[in-house]
Design a protein around this motif. Structure first.
Motif, PDB file in Angstrom:
ATOM      1  N   PRO A  36       0.832  -1.212   0.000  1.00  0.00           N
ATOM      2  CA  PRO A  36       0.000   0.000   0.000  1.00  0.00           C
ATOM      3  C   PRO A  36       0.864   1.258   0.000  1.00  0.00           C
ATOM      4  O   PRO A  36       2.013   1.236   0.451  1.00  0.00           O
ATOM      5  N   SER A  62      -8.051  -1.817  -3.996  1.00  0.00           N
ATOM      6  CA  SER A  62      -7.577  -0.816  -3.040  1.00  0.00           C
ATOM      7  C   SER A  62      -8.629  -0.646  -1.952  1.00  0.00           C
ATOM      8  O   SER A  62      -9.831  -0.739  -2.226  1.00  0.00           O
ATOM      9  N   ASP A  63      -8.172  -0.391  -0.735  1.00  0.00           N
ATOM     10  CA  ASP A  63      -9.135  -0.144   0.352  1.00  0.00           C
ATOM     11  C   ASP A  63      -9.558   1.321   0.410  1.00  0.00           C
ATOM     12  O   ASP A  63     -10.371   1.691   1.240  1.00  0.00           O
ATOM     13  N   VAL A  64      -9.016   2.156  -0.478  1.00  0.00           N
ATOM     14  CA  VAL A  64      -9.472   3.542  -0.612  1.00  0.00           C
ATOM     15  C   VAL A  64      -9.839   3.777  -2.086  1.00  0.00           C
ATOM     16  O   VAL A  64      -9.274   3.162  -2.982  1.00  0.00           O
ATOM     17  N   ALA A  89     -13.509   1.935  -3.101  1.00  0.00           N
ATOM     18  CA  ALA A  89     -12.879   1.368  -1.912  1.00  0.00           C
ATOM     19  C   ALA A  89     -13.444  -0.013  -1.623  1.00  0.00           C
ATOM     20  O   ALA A  89     -14.657  -0.210  -1.569  1.00  0.00           O
ATOM     21  N   LYS A 110      -5.137   8.288  -5.603  1.00  0.00           N
ATOM     22  CA  LYS A 110      -6.202   8.268  -4.603  1.00  0.00           C
ATOM     23  C   LYS A 110      -7.181   9.406  -4.839  1.00  0.00           C
ATOM     24  O   LYS A 110      -6.785  10.521  -5.183  1.00  0.00           O
ATOM     25  N   GLU A 115      -6.323  10.283   2.626  1.00  0.00           N
ATOM     26  CA  GLU A 115      -6.689   8.973   3.172  1.00  0.00           C
ATOM     27  C   GLU A 115      -5.469   8.070   3.241  1.00  0.00           C
ATOM     28  O   GLU A 115      -4.613   8.090   2.358  1.00  0.00           O
ATOM     29  N   GLN A 117      -3.989   4.619   2.757  1.00  0.00           N
ATOM     30  CA  GLN A 117      -4.232   3.345   2.079  1.00  0.00           C
ATOM     31  C   GLN A 117      -3.469   2.248   2.815  1.00  0.00           C
ATOM     32  O   GLN A 117      -2.255   2.331   2.987  1.00  0.00           O
ATOM     33  N   THR A 118      -4.196   1.218   3.252  1.00  0.00           N
ATOM     34  CA  THR A 118      -3.560   0.106   3.973  1.00  0.00           C
ATOM     35  C   THR A 118      -3.594  -1.199   3.190  1.00  0.00           C
ATOM     36  O   THR A 118      -2.929  -2.157   3.579  1.00  0.00           O
ATOM     37  N   PHE A 120      -3.492  -2.594  -0.982  1.00  0.00           N
ATOM     38  CA  PHE A 120      -3.427  -2.307  -2.408  1.00  0.00           C
ATOM     39  C   PHE A 120      -2.810  -3.505  -3.108  1.00  0.00           C
ATOM     40  O   PHE A 120      -1.799  -4.044  -2.665  1.00  0.00           O
TER      41      PHE A 120
END
Length: 129
Positions: A36, A62-64, A89, A110, A115, A117-118, A120
């Motif tokens: 990430p 991606s978590d965002v 996300a 992003k 934000e 990102q943790t 990716f």
């Protein structure tokens, strides 16, 4: 945490020959990245030579939220062809894309640069049809 000056690691894997239902296809991993970017606003991969492939297959998560750009160039200087794909996300995407020039690179931007990102992941393979 805070972004660092550590270099992100890109992995290249050898080509794989796959025989499905008697059809021989040449498949090669072009690019994979699972680190990430944290608080950095974006990441751009190095360029990859893809002229020997007819298509590339991309999986990205991606978590965002953000945008994935698939950029093509003939000379690695001018990235004139840019395909953009929104990434929501927590929702992965898969794309099957015709090779449009000699080189390709990938850029994730992003939606909200602040934000963190943790998670990716991007995985790209080239395929000769």
């Amino acid at each position: 945490g805070e972004p660092t000056d550590e270099k992100l690691i890109f992995i290249l894997l050898p080509e794989i020959r796959v025989d499905l239902l008697g059809l021989l296809a040449l498949i090669r991993v072009i690019f994979t990245h699972t680190t990430p970017i944290g608080l950095l606003p974006e990441i751009t991969s190095p360029p990859f030579l893809v002229l020997s492939f007819s298509t590339i297959i991309i999986n990205c998560f991606s978590d965002v939220s953000g945008t994935l750009e698939v950029q093509f160039s003939f000379d690695q200087q001018n990235w004139d062809i840019i395909l953009t794909y929104p990434i929501d996300a927590g929702v992965g995407i898969g794309k099957h894309i015709e090779v449009l020039s000699k080189y390709v690179r990938f850029r994730f931007i992003k939606l909200n640069p602040e934000e963190n990102q943790t998670q990716f992941r991007i995985f790209v393979i080239g395929k000769v049809e």
